[in-house]
Design an enzyme around this catalytic site. Structure first.
Site, PDB file in Angstrom:
ATOM      1  CD  GLU A  20      -1.068   5.793   0.499  1.00 33.57           C
ATOM      2  OE1 GLU A  20      -0.194   5.626  -0.358  1.00 33.57           O
ATOM      3  OE2 GLU A  20      -1.638   4.853   1.063  1.00 33.57           O
TER       4      GLU A  20
ATOM      5  N   GLY B 259      -2.112   3.956  -7.505  1.00 29.01           N
ATOM      6  CA  GLY B 259      -1.979   2.971  -8.572  1.00 29.01           C
ATOM      7  C   GLY B 259      -2.682   3.353  -9.867  1.00 29.01           C
TER       8      GLY B 259
ATOM      9  CD  GLU C 265      -3.836  -1.240  -2.137  1.00 32.57           C
ATOM     10  OE1 GLU C 265      -3.557  -0.567  -3.136  1.00 32.57           O
ATOM     11  OE2 GLU C 265      -2.988  -1.830  -1.441  1.00 32.57           O
TER      12      GLU C 265
ATOM     13  CG  HIS D 163      -2.892   1.049   2.111  1.00 35.83           C
ATOM     14  ND1 HIS D 163      -3.616   0.734   0.982  1.00 35.83           N
ATOM     15  CD2 HIS D 163      -1.806   1.763   1.686  1.00 35.83           C
ATOM     16  CE1 HIS D 163      -2.982   1.222  -0.081  1.00 35.83           C
ATOM     17  NE2 HIS D 163      -1.894   1.852   0.315  1.00 35.83           N
TER      18      HIS D 163
ATOM     19  CE  LYS E 139       0.145  -0.303  -2.657  1.00 33.54           C
ATOM     20  NZ  LYS E 139      -0.844   0.387  -3.507  1.00 33.54           N
TER      21      LYS E 139
ATOM     22  CB  SER F   8       0.541   7.812  -8.719  1.00 32.98           C
ATOM     23  OG  SER F   8      -0.492   6.849  -8.859  1.00 32.98           O
TER      24      SER F   8
ATOM     25  CG  ASN G 234       2.342  -0.577   0.885  1.00 32.34           C
ATOM     26  OD1 ASN G 234       2.604  -1.746   1.141  1.00 32.34           O
ATOM     27  ND2 ASN G 234       1.097  -0.128   0.830  1.00 32.34           N
TER      28      ASN G 234
END
Length: 249
Positions: A166, A172, A96, A94, A12, A212, A10
């Site tokens: 996730e 991150g 985010e 996702h 991003k 991560s 991904n």
């Protein structure tokens, strides 16, 4: 039943034609495990560019799409447009999109249904926040999110679905769920699929881990019984991504 290992990258909101071009040259030249399905999630403005430059052995994914084919929805892209660029996958739900852009379970479920109806493969993301894990409601959260993705029997072909777990607290942050934590949730998700869909689907659907993932952590994570691959963020923009693809070698 043997499930083909799946590694998604991904990218991003990262990269430009120069840096992504260099990354794709590295990937194209790399020796990668032929038993792994690899899909790179590119920014929508570069989907055409990436599909034209990336070797055909790699898939490409959009990072989001809308719930209808066309219309007055400024700034959105549809599965039909994604497919028109020769791209066969989309990442939906996702964290985010959920926590930065406020997408609801309901909207994500509508997007998943439309993407699957349109013939795209869906990397369906789920995962709990830190306060939810500490509050002991990880299962409740991820089951509700999974249910929203696939409610009302909207999946006709489960081979087009990859479920990506996730934990939000590991994205991150440099924190990774331990292999045991990942396996525990993956096993429970497979049990949920067995109970709510069917045993055949539970045995065949790939459940991948994100949060991560690095060259250093991938081998032990990938050795877990119910971890069928990874969704990789930052490391997918580095040559290290090749190591992660080859985690099972």
């Amino acid at each position: 039943m043997s499930r083909k290992f799946f590694v998604g990258g991904n990218w991003k909101l990262n990269g430009d034609k120069k840096s992504l071009g260099e990354l794709m040259q590295t990937l194209n030249a790399a020796t990668v495990d032929p038993n792994v399905e690899v899909v790179c999630g590119a920014p929508s403005i570069y989907l055409d560019f990436v599909r034209s430059k990336l070797d055909a052995k790699f898939g490409v994914a959009a990072q989001n799409c809308y719930k209808v084919a066309k219309g007055a929805f400024t700034g959105e892209i549809s599965p039909a447009m994604i497919k028109d660029c020769g791209v066969n996958w989309v990442i939906l739900g996702h964290s985010e999109r959920r926590h930065v852009f406020g997408e609801s379970d309901e909207l994500i479920g509508q997007k998943t249904a439309h993407a699957l109806e349109s013939g795209l493969g869906v990397i369906a993301c789920i995962g709990e926040k830190l306060d939810e894990r500490e509050g002991g409601i990880t299962e409740k959260v991820v089951f509700a999110q999974t249910n929203a993705h696939f409610r009302e029997d909207n999946v006709k072909d489960w081979s087009k679905v990859v479920l990506a777990y996730e934990p939000v607290w590991a994205i991150g942050t440099g924190k990774t769920a331990s292999p045991q934590q990942a396996q525990e949730v993956h096993e429970k998700l497979r049990q949920w699929l067995k109970t709510n869909v069917s045993e055949a689907v539970a045995n065949s659907v790939r459940i991948i881990y994100g949060g991560s993932v690095t060259g250093a952590t991938c081998k032990e994570l990938g050795s877990q019984k119910d971890v069928d691959g990874f969704l990789v963020g930052g490391a997918s923009l580095k040559p290290e991504f090749v190591e992660i693809i080859n985690a099972k070698v």
